[in-house]
Design an enzyme around this catalytic site. Structure first.
Site, mmCIF file in Angstrom:
data_model
loop_
_atom_site.group_PDB
_atom_site.id
_atom_site.type_symbol
_atom_site.label_atom_id
_atom_site.label_comp_id
_atom_site.label_asym_id
_atom_site.label_seq_id
_atom_site.Cartn_x
_atom_site.Cartn_y
_atom_site.Cartn_z
ATOM 1 N N GLY A 268 38.423 31.056 33.542
ATOM 2 C CA GLY A 268 39.567 30.651 34.354
ATOM 3 C C GLY A 268 40.055 31.773 35.256
ATOM 4 C CB ALA A 269 42.224 33.806 35.864
ATOM 5 C CG ASN A 272 40.282 42.426 36.234
ATOM 6 O OD1 ASN A 272 39.520 42.604 35.305
ATOM 7 N ND2 ASN A 272 40.176 41.411 37.081
ATOM 8 C CG HIS A 304 46.786 33.238 29.973
ATOM 9 N ND1 HIS A 304 46.915 32.855 28.652
ATOM 10 C CD2 HIS A 304 45.710 34.071 30.015
ATOM 11 C CE1 HIS A 304 45.957 33.434 27.945
ATOM 12 N NE2 HIS A 304 45.210 34.174 28.741
ATOM 13 C CD GLU A 305 44.336 35.338 33.275
ATOM 14 O OE1 GLU A 305 44.128 36.451 32.782
ATOM 15 O OE2 GLU A 305 43.870 34.277 32.790
ATOM 16 C CD GLU A 327 42.627 36.241 25.948
ATOM 17 O OE1 GLU A 327 43.519 35.468 26.361
ATOM 18 O OE2 GLU A 327 42.055 37.065 26.686
HETATM 19 N N1 PHE Z 1 40.624 37.361 29.412
HETATM 20 C C1 PHE Z 1 40.560 36.189 30.245
HETATM 21 C C2 PHE Z 1 41.827 35.392 29.943
HETATM 22 O O1 PHE Z 1 41.985 34.837 28.907
HETATM 23 C C3 PHE Z 1 39.408 35.308 30.006
HETATM 24 C C4 PHE Z 1 38.081 35.886 30.358
HETATM 25 C C5 PHE Z 1 37.240 36.330 29.376
HETATM 26 C C6 PHE Z 1 37.689 35.973 31.665
HETATM 27 C C7 PHE Z 1 36.006 36.865 29.677
HETATM 28 C C8 PHE Z 1 36.474 36.472 31.974
HETATM 29 C C9 PHE Z 1 35.616 36.922 30.990
HETATM 30 O O2 PHE Z 1 42.724 35.358 30.684
HETATM 31 ZN ZN ZN Z 2 43.790 35.510 28.230
#
Ligand code: PHE
Ligand code: ZN
Length: 881
Positions: A268-269, A272, A304-305, A327
């Protein structure tokens, strides 16, 4: 024989790294097929590391072109290097600098991990283990470093250059057609949060002032032409930033927050630091191309991000077994955010529906695993509904058990104590135990034991004594590698409802600890006695879905329908009705199997109708009451010897019965819901559309709509995607007159918009018709389809495999063969996407014997293939275990 499967990674083998990397300087000179990455790492031995301990860095398909330690080239016998590993055999005993140069081919990177190109834009994806595809590194989340990144590219190709953190400097490279930018991220972070983007992108800007007085520049970068589709994402971002300050006291910590939308993205996203990279599906929205569900999805994913900035980035995971630490907690936070932005009850029902449709089947099949797994072969396969959605439920239970105040105190303590660290579930739970004084040792089993606990509730009322007893029994089913389970600490929220619909107050409660309306179920069986009740109450059990369990009660349909009309907890009001509907659907499926006619109790139809027409209830809630559980939901409840065709026929018969018996009410409500207001994506307007479109579905599948006229009119008059798509679905799925024309007109209108065309693929892939498989095959050759794009694959093949129960599970096995074959081909280019697609097989053991045989054959055929990726191999092997 295929090569031995590599040894799994185990939680108990965790050791802190022997070396630390404190700063990272990257110089990335971009070129489509030969990008050069120079990395300068400040390395120092960890305390207790013996002098001469080799430094072992991770790599993945890397090509090393230069290497120096403290400025000196190393002798050949001082290192060992391969594409997936670099060993410095005898490093200095004190701190040293390691300089490396690697060469990458972004154009050839079809896995979408590491540095790749999406429609010409350079971008990165490093979680979980993608950074090692850029340079050799201690690519593990407990290695925190401060990053400075210089990005250089041809000006014409990539006028925009983005990195983590704050921008420091930019300029031209003299005498060339190139330019550069330098970014610095002051917050130490693990390598999986590294990102850079370079491309010719349009920018939409705004700003936000934090509660701490920091002015933050907000930018969303999209492909040219999409600037007009960013308003909702930007609005969602600003609301998220405010909400995290208000609900959790967490403010943003950099001067810029950048979001980039790319069209080729596996997930999804990605959160970073300071540079979130999104699947464009979760950024772009306009009324003509995005549904209400898309708008809600964008709001959720943006939040979420953003929330990861604190839960994930500032405090990160010690190792990948702790994935749910970031998560599960962040999903909980985004769910709470959306609940506050919209209707809490409707949001809760939507979340529980998702949990039951995605997580429960996972927990009941061969891919079941604990919220915190203890072992993995391929971490990419653990970004699952269990880690995310059940992980969120566990946090929600904590809040329920401890109360709002202690929960918030625990969160504050967690942020305070672990800011800047890579930590564990144990450390997280310790904060709540300290904040509340509640012993959480038994509660911690939620992280350890897989499988959905079954809770059985039996009640008894004695008029003579005014006593009401509620016996609760729990049982956690066996799951792979976990045969025996211990009883869990389960919060069961309960109320006793009197005849007039009011909650009754007992004089006393014994038999279990109870805080507020929460029963602490801790033993295999507990009987709770309520006294002082002059009338027989109807118990409302597991209110708000207070625990992710499968509840089975002895309440008669009559009691459940009473709750469906009277429960003051809207979630349970819906759940009670669902239970009766589900029982009717299961009974109907059995009738079909015996070739008997399907019948539906009058009282049930009346109850559905009563909620449908009740103008005091929210539109969205009424829509949920009218919506039948899906075929996969029915299959999940039946649980064994599933015949998807019988379920399809039964569900269609029930839908038809409701459509015809409620025809007048449906027509009247439908007519009353037309709106002439300008489109708004807000919850109220979306709720209105959702009810109107569920009604449309009944009309189209009933007697009155069988000429298709009304549904066609709905399609033609739609001024937004939600309504247009709803009508298209009905036209195609009910095979109404004019459906071919509607498909053609939809395609003509949206052919230039890939995300809208995904909906067109999906509608066709989910038609429960014998020709669908052939149609899906043909659609893979449609110009709008591309097997290289994960969204397209999900829309066509994924939708067929998971959204078309009767056709994926065809009796002749052709559905299985097709999906398995497609996944096999996809695996050559994108193992993660292939493995994800293949997990559609996770419920194969619950099928009736004939279909089970075909599914097993398709899986065995894959298993015999020597060339599978680690990702696919892991899913195939676990499915067959
Ligand atoms: N960490 C991201 C999220 O949950 C998901 C994700 C995992 C994206 C692995 C890309 C690769 O928001
Ligand atoms: Zn996440």
């Amino acid at each position: 024989m295929r090569p031995e499967t590599p040894a799994p990674v185990r939680l108990e083998d965790y050791r802190p790294p022997a070396y630390g990397i404190t700063t990272v300087h990257l110089d990335i000179r971009l070129a489509p097929q030969a990008t050069r990455v120079r990395a300068r790492l400040a390395v120092s031995p960890a305390e207790g590391t013996e002098a001469g301990t080799p430094l072992v860095l991770d790599g993945d398909e890397l090509k090393l072109v230069a290497l120096a330690l403290d400025g000196r080239v190393l002798a050949e016998d001082a290192i060992r290097v391969s594409p997936d590993r670099l060993e410095i055999l005898s490093p200095p005993a004190g701190p040293f600098t390691l300089e490396m140069e690697t060469e990458l081919d972004p154009d050839a990177n079809t896995r979408l991990m590491g540095l790749y190109r999406s429609n010409g834009t350079y971008c990165t994806q490093c979680e979980a283990e993608g950074f090692r595809r850029i340079t050799y590194f201690l690519d593990r989340p407990d290695c925190l470093a401060v990053y400075t990144t210089r990005i250089e590219a041809r000006k014409g190709d990539a006028p925009v250059l983005l990195g983590n953190g704050n921008p420091v400097e930019h300029g031209d490279v003299p005498g060339t057609d190139r330019h550069y930018a330098i970014w610095h991220d002051p917050h130490p972070k693990p390598s999986y949060l590294f990102a850079m983007v370079a491309g010719d992108l349009a920018r939409v800007s705004d700003s936000f002032t934090t509660s701490e007085g920091r002015d933050v520049a907000l930018n969303i970068y999209v492909e040219h032409g999409n600037e007009g589709a960013c308003d909702w994402a930007m609005d969602s971002l600003k609301r998220s930033m405010r909400w995290d300050e208000e609900a959790f006291g967490r403010a943003y910590d950099l001067d810029v927050f950048n979001i980039v939308a790319v069209s080729d993205f596996n997930m999804g996203a990605m959160e970073n630091k300071g540079l979130n990279i999104f699947n464009d599906k979760y950024v772009l929205a306009e009324p003509d191309t995005a549904t209400d569900q898309d708008y809600a999805g964008i709001e959720t994913v943006i939040a979420h991000e953003y929330f990861h900035n604190w839960t994930g980035n500032r405090i990160t995971c010690r190792d990948w077994f702790q994935l749910c630490l970031k998560e599960g907690l962040t999903v909980f936070r985004d769910q709470e955010f959306s609940a506050d932005q919209r209707s809490r009850a409707v949001k809760r029902i939507a979340d529980v529906r998702l949990l039951k449709s995605h997580q429960f089947p996972e927990d009941a099949g061969p891919l079941a695993h604990p919220v915190r797994p203890r072992l993995y072969h391929e971490i990419n396969n653990f970004y699952t509904a269990t880690v995310y959605e059940k992980g969120s439920e566990v946090v929600r239970m904590l809040k329920c058990l401890l109360g709002d105040v202690a929960f918030r105190t625990g969160m504050d303590l967690y942020f305070d104590r672990h800011d800047g660290e890579a930590t564990t579930i144990e450390a997280f739970l310790a904060c709540f135990q300290e904040a509340s004084g509640v012993d959480l040792a038994q509660f911690a089993l939620w992280y350890e034991q897989a499988g959905t606990p079954m809770v059985r509730a039996e009640s008894h009322y004695a008029k003579e004594t005014g006593r009401f007893t509620l016996t609760l029994r729990q049982q956690v089913p066996p799951t792979p590698k976990q045969a025996d389970k211990k009883p869990m600490h389960i919060p069961v929220r309960v109320a006793l409802i009197g005849r007039d619909g009011r909650e009754l107050r007992p004089a006393s409660v014994t038999g279990a600890e109870m805080t507020g309306d929460v029963i602490h179920l801790r033993e295999t069986s507990q009987t709770v006695t309520f006294t002082g009740l002059a009338e027989r109450p109807v118990p409302s059990i597991l209110r708000g879905f207070s625990a992710p369990v499968s509840l089975n009660s002895d309440l008669a349909d009559e009691d459940l329908l009473f709750l469906a009309a009277n429960d003051s907890d809207p979630f349970n009001r819906w759940a009670a009705l669902q239970t009766v509907v589900m029982n009717a659907l299961i009974a109907a499926s059995a009738c079909v199997a015996r070739q008997e006619p399907v019948t539906l109790p009058d009282a049930l139809v009346a109850a559905i109708e009563a909620n449908t027409v009740d103008g005091t209830l929210e539109h969205a809630f009424r829509a949920l009451c009218l919506q039948l559980p899906g075929e996969a939901d029915i299959a999940r409840e039946i649980g064994h010897d599933v015949d998807p065709e019988a379920i399809r026929i039964a569900r269609a018969a029930v839908r038809r019965t409701i459509a015809d018996r409620m025809a007048r009410a449906i027509a009247a409500e439908y007519a009353g819901l037309a709106s002439t207001d300008a489109f708004s994506p807000e919850a109220a307007a979306a709720g209105r559309r959702s009810l109107r479109n569920v009604l449309l579905d009944y009309i189209g599948h009933g007697e009155s709509g069988s000429d298709g006229a009304l549904v066609r009119a709905h399609f033609e008059q739609a001024d937004n995607m939600t309504d247009r798509l709803a009508a298209l679905n009905v036209l195609v799925h009910a095979a109404l007159p004019g459906h071919e024309d509607a498909l053609a007109s939809f395609a003509a209108r949206h052919k230039a918009n890939p995300l809208a065309m995904d909906k067109w693929f999906m509608v066709q892939a989910t038609a429960a018709q014998d020709e669908t498989l052939d149609k899906v095959r043909a659609l893979t050759r449609h110009p709008a389809f591309s097997a290289g794009n994960p969204n397209r694959v999900r829309a066509l093949i994924g939708a067929f495999a998971t959204g078309n129960q009767s056709q994926f599970n065809r009796a002749d096995g052709a559905g299985f063969d097709y999906v398995a074959g497609f996944a096999r081909e996809l695996d050559r280019r994108n193992p993660q996407a292939a493995a994800r697609l293949l997990s559609a097989f996770r419920s194969w053991r619950a099928l009736e014997p004939e279909r089970r045989k075909h599914a097993e054959a398709a899986l065995r055929h894959l298993a015999s293939d020597d060339g599978l990726s680690a990702d696919m191999r892991d899913i195939v092997d676990r499915c067959l275990q």
